[in-house]
Design an enzyme around this catalytic site. Structure first.
Site, PDB file in Angstrom:
ATOM      1  N   HIS A   1      23.145  11.344  -4.957  1.00  0.00           N
ATOM      2  CA  HIS A   1      23.312  11.775  -3.564  1.00  0.00           C
ATOM      3  C   HIS A   1      23.483  10.563  -2.650  1.00  0.00           C
ATOM      4  O   HIS A   1      24.411  10.506  -1.835  1.00  0.00           O
ATOM      5  CB  HIS A   1      22.090  12.605  -3.141  1.00  0.00           C
ATOM      6  CG  HIS A   1      22.098  13.040  -1.722  1.00  0.00           C
ATOM      7  ND1 HIS A   1      22.170  14.365  -1.358  1.00  0.00           N
ATOM      8  CD2 HIS A   1      22.028  12.354  -0.558  1.00  0.00           C
ATOM      9  CE1 HIS A   1      22.146  14.457  -0.039  1.00  0.00           C
ATOM     10  NE2 HIS A   1      22.056  13.242   0.469  1.00  0.00           N
ATOM     11  N   GLU A   2      22.583   9.598  -2.778  1.00  0.00           N
ATOM     12  CA  GLU A   2      22.642   8.420  -1.909  1.00  0.00           C
ATOM     13  C   GLU A   2      23.814   7.512  -2.280  1.00  0.00           C
ATOM     14  O   GLU A   2      24.467   6.951  -1.400  1.00  0.00           O
ATOM     15  CB  GLU A   2      21.316   7.661  -1.946  1.00  0.00           C
ATOM     16  CG  GLU A   2      20.107   8.478  -1.515  1.00  0.00           C
ATOM     17  CD  GLU A   2      20.252   9.197  -0.182  1.00  0.00           C
ATOM     18  OE1 GLU A   2      21.031   8.739   0.693  1.00  0.00           O
ATOM     19  OE2 GLU A   2      19.592  10.237   0.002  1.00  0.00           O
TER      20      GLU A   2
ATOM     21  N   HIS B   1      26.950   8.685  -0.602  1.00  0.00           N
ATOM     22  CA  HIS B   1      27.099   8.269   0.801  1.00  0.00           C
ATOM     23  C   HIS B   1      27.755   6.889   0.890  1.00  0.00           C
ATOM     24  O   HIS B   1      28.661   6.673   1.707  1.00  0.00           O
ATOM     25  CB  HIS B   1      25.746   8.240   1.507  1.00  0.00           C
ATOM     26  CG  HIS B   1      25.214   9.588   1.853  1.00  0.00           C
ATOM     27  ND1 HIS B   1      25.863  10.463   2.693  1.00  0.00           N
ATOM     28  CD2 HIS B   1      24.063  10.213   1.480  1.00  0.00           C
ATOM     29  CE1 HIS B   1      25.151  11.570   2.818  1.00  0.00           C
ATOM     30  NE2 HIS B   1      24.057  11.448   2.083  1.00  0.00           N
TER      31      HIS B   1
END
Length: 194
Positions: free
Chosen positions: A78-79, A82
């Site tokens: 998820h990170e 980004h």
């Protein structure tokens, strides 16, 4: 926040996933993105954060230890997504279509915006506030900003200012606290307005 020491095996698992997903993205996108730094200094109820300028991923050590496999499978990608989205597309909405594409098509991970971890161990003291439609729990920091007259918060659902009320039936002399501040702003959650 409770301090937590991250076992070596867990740090290695995090790095293995990070490297595997980064390699997957580099091959898919025909790029050579550098490996981001991982640190374990994220605080509060946030599982992780991506810091674009530092090319860094911060993970919450307490939530990591309590939810090891979910962090490895979900939070790290998820990170990373980004960071990759910013480098590949530039400035776009944080959980927009580009991020969802990066998660699902490139990294092969479900694009979940939020975690569902139990947060009792990292939850800070909260203060109950009310609007016309519901009860809200504000953090100590937000509560103190209200008390100092620096901020107020608006319910996104009904648009009313949040007010601290005593529901202590044993003390009828306690009245709702209303701070003389102007109204304004919109959002989905109670938000700070200055």
């Amino acid at each position: 926040m409770k301090s937590a020491s991250i076992p070596i095996y867990l740090q290695q698992a995090i790095m293995n996933t990070l490297r595997q997903k980064l390699q997957q993205a580099n091959l898919y996108l025909n790029r050579d993105f550098p490996e981001p730094t991982i640190n374990y200094r994220q605080r509060g109820t946030t599982a992780g954060s991506a810091y674009i300028k530092n090319w860094e991923i911060r993970l919450n050590p307490v939530l990591l230890i309590e939810n090891q496999q979910a962090f490895i499978d979900e939070v790290v990608p998820h990170e990373l997504a980004h960071l990759l989205v910013y480098r590949y597309f530039g400035k776009v909405p944080p959980h927009g279509k580009q991020w969802r594409w990066m998660m699902e098509e490139v990294l092969n991970v479900p694009a979940n915006r939020t975690h569902k971890f139990k947060i009792d161990s990292v939850r800070s003291q909260t203060f109950t506030y009310y609007c016309n439609c519901q009860q809200h729990e504000l953090t100590l920091r937000r509560h103190n900003k209200i008390l100092r007259g620096e901020s107020h918060y608006i319910c996104q659902k009904c648009g009313e200012k949040l007010i601290a009320k005593s529901i202590d039936s044993l003390n009828p002399n306690l009245y709702p606290m209303d701070f003389k501040m102007h109204r304004g702003g919109k959002g989905v959650n109670p938000r700070e307005h200055r």
